[in-house]
Scaffold this motif. Structure first.
Motif, short mmCIF file in Angstrom:
data_model
loop_
_atom_site.label_atom_id
_atom_site.label_comp_id
_atom_site.label_asym_id
_atom_site.label_seq_id
_atom_site.Cartn_x
_atom_site.Cartn_y
_atom_site.Cartn_z
N THR A 1 0.54 -1.16 -0.20
CA THR A 1 -0.56 0.26 0.36
C THR A 1 0.68 1.41 -0.16
O THR A 1 0.54 2.42 -0.96
N SER B 1 2.47 1.60 -3.06
CA SER B 1 1.49 1.79 -4.88
C SER B 1 0.68 3.82 -4.34
O SER B 1 0.40 4.14 -5.38
N THR B 2 1.27 4.24 -3.01
CA THR B 2 0.59 5.51 -3.03
C THR B 2 2.43 6.71 -3.24
O THR B 2 1.70 7.60 -2.50
N ASP C 1 -2.89 1.28 7.09
CA ASP C 1 -4.13 2.18 6.02
C ASP C 1 -3.73 3.12 6.30
O ASP C 1 -3.69 4.10 5.31
N ALA D 1 -0.49 4.97 6.00
CA ALA D 1 -0.32 5.60 3.78
C ALA D 1 -1.54 6.33 3.73
O ALA D 1 -1.05 7.35 2.49
N ILE D 2 -2.53 6.35 4.22
CA ILE D 2 -3.19 7.73 4.02
C ILE D 2 -3.65 8.82 3.96
O ILE D 2 -2.52 9.51 3.09
N LEU E 1 0.19 9.78 2.41
CA LEU E 1 -0.54 10.15 0.86
C LEU E 1 -0.77 12.01 0.29
O LEU E 1 -1.02 12.68 -0.17
N PHE F 1 -0.47 13.46 -3.17
CA PHE F 1 -0.85 12.42 -3.99
C PHE F 1 -1.74 12.61 -4.74
O PHE F 1 -2.48 12.42 -4.76
N SER G 1 -4.29 11.49 -8.57
CA SER G 1 -4.34 10.26 -9.75
C SER G 1 -3.60 9.60 -10.37
O SER G 1 -3.59 8.82 -11.20
N PHE H 1 -1.20 8.03 -9.03
CA PHE H 1 -1.24 6.95 -9.20
C PHE H 1 -1.12 6.25 -10.13
O PHE H 1 -1.46 4.54 -10.08
#
Length: 321
Positions: free
Chosen positions: A65, A68-69, A167, A170-171, A174, A179, A181, A184
């Protein structure tokens, strides 16, 4: 054999227990969490996440996660770390330990080595007073009252809590990194998800034929154009500008009303102000327009000129729908 009702009851109890535990986690988020997020954000190194058993499995998901972020992360199994893998930790890396008890033997062996190397340490643990909780710089509290397992043994609720904390971490990172789209999409170029993020209307319309007629085109020629281009539609175009559209439905309605259509032309049956989309728009936006208006084709414009057609089948073929 258990009855269906009994199985359903157990499943619901498991879900409810875990959902309550997750909800309780929000009360445990404190300054340590915020400081840990800022530490990782400001670090010049990577995030090394380690654990053993089920916590190690959760660690691999959190690593995925983070990567990917936009936060570089690496998984290091705690058992392997004390048998040679410590070499992957670099000077500026931040090490995150995941352990329910915070007292597992492998973790207790590993912590002093990391501390001696002066890497910053974060713990995701259900026991902030454990050996691990006392040795790290920041504790992310993942305490749960009990496991969903009826024997309170199998890691279930505790691993769910670890995952949710990961999570949340990570958010937060982000958002700090801004970060988007587009970012992403760079990390998810494959599959339907990637296509939703980078595929544009022109990528689809450019491979289709380009059905078009003028206002004075005869109905016979309109039918030929729609049939040959096989998109169920033709744009009515004058001086490269879209002024109308004729669909299969328009032709059927005309045939039900007109006995002699020899003198009928495109302008007599076309629909004016048709729905259209810019060639540079995202393909997923075309899908939204089609769904909103209940249509299966959109005319495409580029710099205000007619540029082609995108069909709902194009979106289905590419996995957007």
């Amino acid at each position: 054999m258990k009855s269906k009702n009994s199985i359903i009851k157990t499943a619901k109890q498991t879900i409810e227990l875990q959902s309550q535990a997750i909800l309780h986690l929000s009360d445990l988020v404190n300054n340590d969490f915020a400081d840990a997020v800022n530490l990782i954000h400001q670090s010049k190194g990577r995030v090394i996440i380690t654990g053993i058993g089920k916590s190690a499995i959760i660690a691999t998901k959190i690593v995925a996660t983070l990567n990917s972020t936009g936060t570089p992360a690496v998984f290091m199994h705690a058992a392997d770390a004390i048998h040679g893998d410590l070499g992957l930790i670099l000077e500026d890396d931040v090490v995150v330990f995941i352990s329910k008890s915070g007292n597992t033997p492998e973790i207790k062996v590993l912590v002093p080595f990391i501390k001696n190397a002066k890497n910053k340490m974060i713990a995701i643990t259900g026991n902030k007073d454990s050996y691990l909780g006392q040795k790290v710089d920041y504790v992310l509290n993942a305490f749960v009252e009990k496991e969903a397992c009826p024997n309170n043994l199998a890691p279930t609720t505790s691993t769910t809590a670890q995952l949710v904390i990961g999570d949340a971490l990570a958010i937060c990172l982000l958002e700090l990194r801004g970060f988007s789209s587009k970012d992403f999409a760079k990390y998810h170029p494959g599959g339907a998800l990637g296509k939703k993020l980078y595929l544009r209307v022109q990528d689809l319309s450019s491979i289709n034929q380009k059905p078009q007629v003028s206002m004075n085109t005869s109905i016979k020629d309109v039918i030929v154009e729609i049939s040959e281009k096989m998109l169920g539609v033709a744009a009515v175009v004058e001086n490269k500008k879209i002024i109308g559209i004729i669909t299969d439905g328009d032709l059927r309605r005309m045939l039900s009303k007109v006995d002699n259509f020899a003198s009928v032309t495109a302008k007599d049956i076309m629909s004016v102000n048709p729905k259209r989309i810019d060639a540079d728009a995202m393909a997923i936006d075309a899908m939204d327009v089609m769904e909103l208006h209940g249509i299966s084709q959109l005319l495409v414009e580029e710099n205000g000129n007619y540029a082609g057609v995108v069909h709902i089948h194009d979106l289905i073929k590419e996995g957007i729908i």
